[in-house]
Design an enzyme around this catalytic site. Sequence first.
Site, PDB file in Angstrom:
ATOM      1  N   ALA A 137       0.717  -1.367   0.062  1.00  0.00           N
ATOM      2  CA  ALA A 137      -0.046   0.096  -0.037  1.00  0.00           C
ATOM      3  C   ALA A 137       0.543   1.136   0.045  1.00  0.00           C
ATOM      4  CB  ALA A 137      -0.912  -0.077   1.268  1.00  0.00           C
ATOM      5  N   ASN A 190       2.112  -3.673   7.765  1.00  0.00           N
ATOM      6  CA  ASN A 190       2.826  -4.479   6.767  1.00  0.00           C
ATOM      7  C   ASN A 190       3.781  -3.488   6.009  1.00  0.00           C
ATOM      8  OD1 ASN A 190       2.454  -7.259   7.215  1.00  0.00           O
ATOM      9  ND2 ASN A 190       0.396  -6.880   6.433  1.00  0.00           N
ATOM     10  N   HIS A 206      -0.036   6.893   4.084  1.00  0.00           N
ATOM     11  CA  HIS A 206       1.476   6.459   4.399  1.00  0.00           C
ATOM     12  C   HIS A 206       2.625   7.636   3.822  1.00  0.00           C
ATOM     13  CE1 HIS A 206      -0.210   2.889   5.510  1.00  0.00           C
ATOM     14  NE2 HIS A 206      -0.735   2.542   4.505  1.00  0.00           N
TER      15      HIS A 206
END
Length: 256
Positions: free
Chosen positions: A121, A179, A207
Amino acid sequence: MKIGIMGCGSIANTLTNFQLNGKLNVKLSYFYDINRNNAINLAKKIDAEVVDTIEELIERSDLILEAAAQSAVRNSVPKILENGVNVIIMSVGALMDSEFKNHLERLADESNVKIYLPTGAITGIDTVKASTMGEIESISLTTRKPPVSLGMTLEGNEEKVLFEGKASEAVNKFPKNINVSSTLSLASGIDVDVKIIADPKIDKNTHEIHLKGSFGELITRTANVSSPDNPKTSMLAAFSAACLLNKLSKTIQIGS
């Protein structure tokens, strides 16, 4: 190539829909889940088969995509590699245990098979890997998610810092949410600095990577839509798995 799926949740569901829509260059052939009904529901959508054991999945597959949990990586991936089957690991946090990671690498080398890790992601992983050819001065990840994506509720609109520390700690405290920090650490070879924030004012999983090195500087921000099946999983994670599956069958390979 016969693809086996281990773990029939949101990522597997997205991959199944991609196959239905003609977006996969490979065929998802076998499905396994500890909840057999989950496997049945996906398999019947694309006329695939359900297997009842990991051993059967290994025996019939050329490559297995793990989309279950870190525990599934620990319990099943060594056996997959020992039997000469390639594997894609989505629960990358399990590899932050360097002893376990080295063990998997030895098994893969001995069996002449590959372990694939999708970018997941976040963006910029090719640049992160390229930067390791020089010197990395600093690297950090700030993850900001709606509380529901972290399995919690907050009163009011004030954000809350849930964690500040190293990626190796973050993956243990937030095994289903972070992750991306493991992927970033493995790509850079550094246990990256991580901050995790619950923010009621946002509706996307974001992120931010900040890297400084001898090549220059990298700053990225990825704002991900959550999977409709699981708010803890970003849709881009499933997209990256599909992209990797397609890449394996292509003559021209783009990116490192």
